[in-house]
Design an enzyme around this catalytic site. Structure first.
Site, PDB file in Angstrom:
ATOM      1  N   ASN A   7       0.878  -1.163   0.000  1.00  0.00           N
ATOM      2  CA  ASN A   7       0.000   0.000   0.000  1.00  0.00           C
ATOM      3  C   ASN A   7       0.918   1.217   0.000  1.00  0.00           C
ATOM      4  O   ASN A   7       1.535   1.530   1.016  1.00  0.00           O
ATOM      5  CB  ASN A   7      -0.870  -0.051   1.263  1.00  0.00           C
ATOM      6  N   ARG A  92      -2.737  -2.142  -3.265  1.00  0.00           N
ATOM      7  CA  ARG A  92      -3.966  -1.422  -2.945  1.00  0.00           C
ATOM      8  C   ARG A  92      -3.982  -0.163  -3.808  1.00  0.00           C
ATOM      9  O   ARG A  92      -3.037   0.640  -3.774  1.00  0.00           O
ATOM     10  CB  ARG A  92      -3.991  -1.027  -1.479  1.00  0.00           C
ATOM     11  N   HIS A 181     -13.107   2.381   1.087  1.00  0.00           N
ATOM     12  CA  HIS A 181     -13.029   1.275   2.072  1.00  0.00           C
ATOM     13  C   HIS A 181     -13.673   0.005   1.522  1.00  0.00           C
ATOM     14  O   HIS A 181     -14.099  -0.856   2.290  1.00  0.00           O
ATOM     15  CB  HIS A 181     -13.757   1.606   3.395  1.00  0.00           C
ATOM     16  N   LEU A 210     -15.311   1.696  11.190  1.00  0.00           N
ATOM     17  CA  LEU A 210     -14.998   2.878  12.001  1.00  0.00           C
ATOM     18  C   LEU A 210     -13.530   2.891  12.387  1.00  0.00           C
ATOM     19  O   LEU A 210     -13.136   2.362  13.431  1.00  0.00           O
ATOM     20  CB  LEU A 210     -15.863   2.888  13.278  1.00  0.00           C
ATOM     21  N   ARG A 242     -12.212  14.308   9.414  1.00  0.00           N
ATOM     22  CA  ARG A 242     -13.117  14.758   8.349  1.00  0.00           C
ATOM     23  C   ARG A 242     -14.509  15.029   8.916  1.00  0.00           C
ATOM     24  O   ARG A 242     -14.991  14.288   9.772  1.00  0.00           O
ATOM     25  CB  ARG A 242     -13.242  13.694   7.252  1.00  0.00           C
ATOM     26  N   ARG A 285      -9.872   6.810  21.700  1.00  0.00           N
ATOM     27  CA  ARG A 285      -9.596   6.352  23.074  1.00  0.00           C
ATOM     28  C   ARG A 285      -9.485   7.544  24.023  1.00  0.00           C
ATOM     29  O   ARG A 285     -10.069   7.549  25.102  1.00  0.00           O
ATOM     30  CB  ARG A 285      -8.304   5.534  23.117  1.00  0.00           C
ATOM     31  N   GLU A 334     -14.332  -2.316  16.258  1.00  0.00           N
ATOM     32  CA  GLU A 334     -13.957  -3.588  16.892  1.00  0.00           C
ATOM     33  C   GLU A 334     -13.728  -3.443  18.385  1.00  0.00           C
ATOM     34  O   GLU A 334     -13.921  -4.391  19.139  1.00  0.00           O
ATOM     35  CB  GLU A 334     -12.655  -4.121  16.257  1.00  0.00           C
ATOM     36  N   GLU A 388      -7.679  -5.837   5.635  1.00  0.00           N
ATOM     37  CA  GLU A 388      -7.657  -5.435   4.227  1.00  0.00           C
ATOM     38  C   GLU A 388      -6.500  -6.074   3.466  1.00  0.00           C
ATOM     39  O   GLU A 388      -6.642  -6.456   2.311  1.00  0.00           O
ATOM     40  CB  GLU A 388      -7.597  -3.903   4.142  1.00  0.00           C
TER      41      GLU A 388
END
Ligand code: ADP
Length: 411
Positions: A7, A92, A181, A210, A242, A285, A334, A388
């Site tokens: 990537n 990618r 995505h 997310l 964003r 977090r 997750e 991914e």
């Protein structure tokens, strides 16, 4: 056989090497600050606990890939004996426009097409193409495959992908919604179907990615039918930096009243908004810790983040009739019970019932899937870790295993 997934960003290369078939990860790493002072390569080999860090200036992407290859080939610590063990490199690529609906074997024409799509993804497609050209030179014996972030969304029907703008803007400037995505949405949708023991073509799903970027897809009979990102990744959900959806007239307002020019407006909406703009941090977090201690900015940011998600769930529920499952994935999806709970709170009338105890857990590893709904829930609520790179390796494998006539020899 081995497949290398890369990537390539404007100043970085992220990579992961897999043993195929079976997608067993062998090594992974990140090269940062290409073309700047103080290049840094952090390399992890699955056999060793500690990452290896190499610091040296890396002038360009080709030297960067060479540095990665040197580590992979290192006689004492490397996991390759020769470059030819890499049968294919999976790249990618962010934007495939309307041209690429699936992973594609790279030819000169494909590289040209990726470069021609640069106006749609100016920050991503040019470095993606540079990565491909460099990999072709360094791995002349390997097949190169492009996996597009937009491909999964190419099934969007016209009423979902068009904007209500003059048709000429679509015809002449390719203005439409593309979605991003896609590799992640496609991967978790496929895994959800396996988990539900159903054919993907029989599944209706809402997939919620997310991470720093955030997006959501409505998957009807296994095909993406709507997604929250649009012409660019700016549309839709509130993200790390964003804004997501805003009134498009905001741009004229800022130009006229705040004296901002287009690059400034673009920067504010892409890099200074979202969680960062609302709460001064794009790390969920941190924000959740402050939310717990009653910080007003953090409270507003978290509430807005989940409210936007809830609105999209309602919209996609209506689009799908009733989904079989809602899937949460990526860093926040997750790992954050609070965000999942606040998002799904009050949706009992839609037959969505979260089990607080099950929701308190997070998946142990990249392979486990958790169900977090109560028994009475008509809609399954799943946490599926995204992967991914693995999906790119699997798609690369599928391309090189099914050659078109005269394209390349079977492997
Ligand atoms: P990227 O889009 O960069 O791949 P990730 O998928 O790694 O991003 O997600 C990054 C986001 O996930 C950050 O906002 C981070 O704070 C958040 N995150 C990671 N772990 C947790 C956690 N335990 N609780 C809440 N948020 C988390």
């Amino acid at each position: 056989m081995k497949i290398l997934v890369i990537n390539t960003g404007s100043s970085s290369i992220k990579y992961r090497l897999f043993q195929m078939p079976g997608s067993l990860p062998l090594a992974a790493g990140l090269l940062e600050r290409i073309g700047e002072k103080g290049g840094k390569l952090t390399h992890r080999d699955e056999r060793y606990k500690r990452p290896l860090v190499v610091e040296s200036d890396i002038p360009d992407h080709k030297s960067g890939l060479q540095a990665i290859l040197n580590l992979l080939l290192d006689p004492t610590n490397g996991c390759l004996r020769e470059p030819s063990e890499i049968k294919a490199v999976g790249h990618r690529v962010v934007h495939g426009g309307e041209m690429f609906h699936e992973p594609t074997l790279i030819t000169d024409d494909v590289i040209k097409a990726i470069e021609e799509h640069a106006p749609l993804a100016p920050l991503h497609n040019p470095p993606n193409a540079v990565g491909i050209r460099s990999a072709r030179e360094l791995f002349p014996g390997s097949l190169q495959v492009a996996v597009f972030d937009t491909a999964f969304h190419q099934t969007l029907p016209p009423h979902s992908f068009h904007y209500a703008l003059p048709r000429s803007l679509y015809r002449e400037h390719r203005v439409r919604r593309y979605g991003f995505h896609g590799t992640s949405h496609g991967y978790v949708a496929r895994r959800a179907a396996e988990h539900l023991r159903r054919d993907l073509r029989d599944c209706n799903l809402i997939t919620i990615h997310l991470g720093n970027g955030a997006s959501m897809s409505a998957v009807k009979n296994g095909r993406c039918t709507d997604t929250s990102m649009g012409l660019t990744p700016l549309e839709g959900l509130i993200m790390g930096t964003r804004s997501g959806d805003v009134d498009p007239a905001l741009h004229f307002y800022l130009a006229r009243n705040a004296g901002m020019d287009l690059p400034e407006i673009e920067k504010v909406l892409n890099r200074e908004s979202g969680l960062l703009g609302l709460a001064g941090s794009n790390d969920m977090r941190d924000i959740l810790k402050r939310y717990e201690s009653g910080d007003d900015d953090a409270r507003l940011a978290v509430t807005m983040f989940c409210y936007r998600l809830k609105k999209y769930i309602g919209a996609y529920y209506a689009v799908l009739g009733k989904p079989d499952a809602i899937v949460f994935t990526a860093g926040i999806g997750e790992n954050s019970p609070q965000i999942r709970a606040l998002t799904l709170e009050g949706l009992e009338a839609l037959d969505i019932h979260l089990d607080p105890e099950k929701n308190a857990r997070s998946p142990d590893d990249h392979h486990s899937i958790l169900e977090i709904q109560r028994e009475l829930s008509g809609i399954r609520l799943l946490i599926i870790p995204t992967d991914e790179e693995r999906e790119i390796a699997d798609q690369t494998m599928s391309v090189i295993s099914s050659p078109g006539p005269g394209e390349h020899p079977p492997v």
